[in-house]
Scaffold this motif. Structure first.
Motif, PDB file in Angstrom:
ATOM      1  N   ALA A 164       0.810  -1.218   0.000  1.00 53.65           N
ATOM      2  CA  ALA A 164       0.000   0.000   0.000  1.00 53.65           C
ATOM      3  C   ALA A 164       0.844   1.268   0.000  1.00 53.65           C
ATOM      4  O   ALA A 164       0.305   2.374   0.029  1.00 53.65           O
ATOM      5  CB  ALA A 164      -0.912  -0.001   1.234  1.00 53.65           C
ATOM      6  N   SER A 165       2.169   1.122  -0.029  1.00 51.72           N
ATOM      7  CA  SER A 165       3.032   2.301   0.088  1.00 51.72           C
ATOM      8  C   SER A 165       2.943   3.191  -1.151  1.00 51.72           C
ATOM      9  O   SER A 165       3.190   2.738  -2.268  1.00 51.72           O
ATOM     10  CB  SER A 165       4.487   1.871   0.291  1.00 51.72           C
ATOM     11  OG  SER A 165       5.339   3.009   0.237  1.00 51.72           O
ATOM     12  N   PRO A 166       2.617   4.461  -0.951  1.00 48.17           N
ATOM     13  CA  PRO A 166       2.624   5.394  -2.065  1.00 48.17           C
ATOM     14  C   PRO A 166       3.993   6.066  -2.233  1.00 48.17           C
ATOM     15  O   PRO A 166       4.191   6.864  -3.151  1.00 48.17           O
ATOM     16  CB  PRO A 166       1.594   6.434  -1.621  1.00 48.17           C
ATOM     17  CG  PRO A 166       1.759   6.476  -0.124  1.00 48.17           C
ATOM     18  CD  PRO A 166       2.186   5.090   0.301  1.00 48.17           C
ATOM     19  N   ALA A 167       4.949   5.726  -1.330  1.00 49.30           N
ATOM     20  CA  ALA A 167       6.206   6.458  -1.279  1.00 49.30           C
ATOM     21  C   ALA A 167       7.169   5.997  -2.363  1.00 49.30           C
ATOM     22  O   ALA A 167       7.167   4.836  -2.773  1.00 49.30           O
ATOM     23  CB  ALA A 167       6.856   6.286   0.091  1.00 49.30           C
ATOM     24  N   ARG A 168       8.019   6.887  -2.796  1.00 46.30           N
ATOM     25  CA  ARG A 168       9.036   6.546  -3.783  1.00 46.30           C
ATOM     26  C   ARG A 168      10.093   5.631  -3.178  1.00 46.30           C
ATOM     27  O   ARG A 168      10.638   4.757  -3.840  1.00 46.30           O
ATOM     28  CB  ARG A 168       9.698   7.820  -4.311  1.00 46.30           C
ATOM     29  CG  ARG A 168      10.551   7.601  -5.543  1.00 46.30           C
ATOM     30  CD  ARG A 168      11.468   8.778  -5.797  1.00 46.30           C
ATOM     31  NE  ARG A 168      10.752   9.972  -6.197  1.00 46.30           N
ATOM     32  CZ  ARG A 168      10.667  10.424  -7.451  1.00 46.30           C
ATOM     33  NH1 ARG A 168      11.217   9.738  -8.420  1.00 46.30           N
ATOM     34  NH2 ARG A 168      10.044  11.537  -7.719  1.00 46.30           N
ATOM     35  N   TRP A 169      10.380   5.831  -1.871  1.00 49.56           N
ATOM     36  CA  TRP A 169      11.422   5.062  -1.202  1.00 49.56           C
ATOM     37  C   TRP A 169      10.835   4.302  -0.021  1.00 49.56           C
ATOM     38  O   TRP A 169      10.034   4.862   0.736  1.00 49.56           O
ATOM     39  CB  TRP A 169      12.535   5.998  -0.708  1.00 49.56           C
ATOM     40  CG  TRP A 169      13.178   6.755  -1.813  1.00 49.56           C
ATOM     41  CD1 TRP A 169      12.920   8.047  -2.185  1.00 49.56           C
ATOM     42  CD2 TRP A 169      14.166   6.269  -2.723  1.00 49.56           C
ATOM     43  NE1 TRP A 169      13.693   8.394  -3.258  1.00 49.56           N
ATOM     44  CE2 TRP A 169      14.479   7.325  -3.612  1.00 49.56           C
ATOM     45  CE3 TRP A 169      14.833   5.049  -2.866  1.00 49.56           C
ATOM     46  CZ2 TRP A 169      15.414   7.181  -4.640  1.00 49.56           C
ATOM     47  CZ3 TRP A 169      15.770   4.916  -3.885  1.00 49.56           C
ATOM     48  CH2 TRP A 169      16.049   5.972  -4.748  1.00 49.56           C
ATOM     49  N   GLY A 265      14.007  13.477  -4.567  1.00 52.44           N
ATOM     50  CA  GLY A 265      13.394  12.956  -5.781  1.00 52.44           C
ATOM     51  C   GLY A 265      13.872  11.554  -6.088  1.00 52.44           C
ATOM     52  O   GLY A 265      13.751  10.658  -5.238  1.00 52.44           O
ATOM     53  N   PRO A 266      14.449  11.322  -7.272  1.00 52.55           N
ATOM     54  CA  PRO A 266      14.868   9.966  -7.650  1.00 52.55           C
ATOM     55  C   PRO A 266      16.233   9.559  -7.083  1.00 52.55           C
ATOM     56  O   PRO A 266      16.783   8.530  -7.471  1.00 52.55           O
ATOM     57  CB  PRO A 266      14.929  10.051  -9.177  1.00 52.55           C
ATOM     58  CG  PRO A 266      15.269  11.467  -9.454  1.00 52.55           C
ATOM     59  CD  PRO A 266      14.613  12.294  -8.366  1.00 52.55           C
ATOM     60  N   ASN A 267      16.778  10.357  -6.184  1.00 49.80           N
ATOM     61  CA  ASN A 267      18.096  10.057  -5.626  1.00 49.80           C
ATOM     62  C   ASN A 267      18.027   9.903  -4.104  1.00 49.80           C
ATOM     63  O   ASN A 267      17.415  10.720  -3.423  1.00 49.80           O
ATOM     64  CB  ASN A 267      19.090  11.172  -5.952  1.00 49.80           C
ATOM     65  CG  ASN A 267      19.231  11.368  -7.446  1.00 49.80           C
ATOM     66  OD1 ASN A 267      19.681  10.474  -8.166  1.00 49.80           O
ATOM     67  ND2 ASN A 267      18.797  12.512  -7.925  1.00 49.80           N
TER      68      ASN A 267
END
Ligand SMILES: [Fe+2]
Length: 322
Positions: A164-169, A265-267
């Motif tokens: 259920a995680s909406p997080a990127r990380w 962000g993506p890092n």
């Protein structure tokens, strides 16, 4: 401050967070310098994760140890969100040395930290999750999994929470390591029940403690993630196993460390630093579509450290205490 299931600035806002392996011993005399250096290196940190074994004396036996822990933290626990995992030292042995002996969570734990209370039944006060900006943090209870029969239940709960995680990380914190870098330790039940979920749900980082050494490795299949880290913040130091020297890198003995994680962000940039601020380990995770690439950052790292004392067959002389 307590972790709320949803807090922090808006998603997408850069986040700096800290991680500390076991603090456990001599928190004021030798732990303070680690926490202070972490705040000096990352004054913008908003969140601090702890591996557990915050104190040593079998929780509940010595109230002054908890007093020391908060004194050692200084401004840290009052100026940022603190999210601790429970370690085995947060438990005590009830009916010790009798057939009825069992581990019981000490009375301090539920009182020291106001945690979200969204954990799994059977380990409700020591497992929880929360989202902080672009990170979902899931905290497991390794002691309960290994000694109190909740490994399977925690795995089922972890699966639901990560799905259920909406997080990127996604970061998992657990006291006992999946791959122990210390000789004669092997947490089989964690690997049997929880590791498949960690892999299936593409956890990025697993932060662990318990073994009083430093060791990093990635997945068994040689993939870039998940990255498994074992670290120690306090002065109690053990020895690495022979296997850890060959299967993990970098590794370290006799070194108090803290971690600074910078999520942008993506890092996700990871640094492990010594009590005096020297860079011990660093890498960056780069999200590229559905894949994650790990980039080693070797520049500026000090040489790997090992215990300088002669090995003994057993006992404290082999531990490289401070
Ligand atoms: Fe421990």
């Amino acid at each position: 401050m307590a972790p709320d299931p949803h807090r922090g600035a808006a998603a997408g806002t850069p986040l700096t967070l800290l991680y500390f392996g076991d603090t456990q011993n001599k928190n004021v005399s030798l732990g303070t310098r680690v926490l202070r250096e972490a705040m000096r290196q990352a004054p913008d940190a908003r969140l601090a994760l702890f591996a557990g074994d915050l104190v040593s004396g079998g929780d509940g036996e010595d109230d002054t140890e908890w007093g020391e822990w908060f004194e050692a933290g200084g401004a840290l626990p009052t100026s940022m969100v603190v999210a601790p995992a429970a370690g085995n030292h947060e438990y005590f042995e009830e009916f010790e040395d009798t057939p009825r002996e069992r581990r019981v969570l000490g009375p301090h734990w539920p009182l020291q930290f106001a945690l979200p209370g969204n954990g799994v039944a059977g380990a409700g006060s020591t497992t929880y999750w929360f989202d902080y900006q672009d990170v979902r943090v899931v905290v497991l209870d390794g002691t309960s999994a290994l000694d109190l029969g909740t490994a399977q239940a925690q795995a089922g709960w972890l699966d639901v929470v990560l799905a259920a995680s909406p997080a990127r990380w996604n970061i998992v914190v657990v006291h006992q390591p999946f791959h122990s870098p210390r000789a004669a330790r092997d947490n089989v039940l964690l690997r049997k029940h929880l590791l498949p979920v960690i892999r299936r749900r593409h956890v990025d980082l697993v932060l662990q403690g318990h073994d009083h050494v430093y060791a990093r490795r990635s997945g068994e299949d040689g993939g870039d993630t998940p990255v498994f880290v074992v670290s120690v913040a306090g002065p109690k130091q053990y020895r690495l196993s022979t296997g850890a020297h060959t299967r993990m890198a970098p590794v370290g003995e006799d070194t108090q460390l803290f971690q600074v994680l910078r999520v942008d962000g993506p890092n996700l940039r990871y640094e492990a630093r010594t009590a005096t601020g020297h860079l011990y380990d660093a890498f960056e995770l780069v999200r590229e579509g559905a894949a994650t690439r790990r980039v080693e950052l070797a520049e500026g790292r000090i040489a790997p450290r090992t215990c300088g004392r002669a090995k003994t067959l057993k006992g404290r002389a082999d531990r490289c205490w401070e």
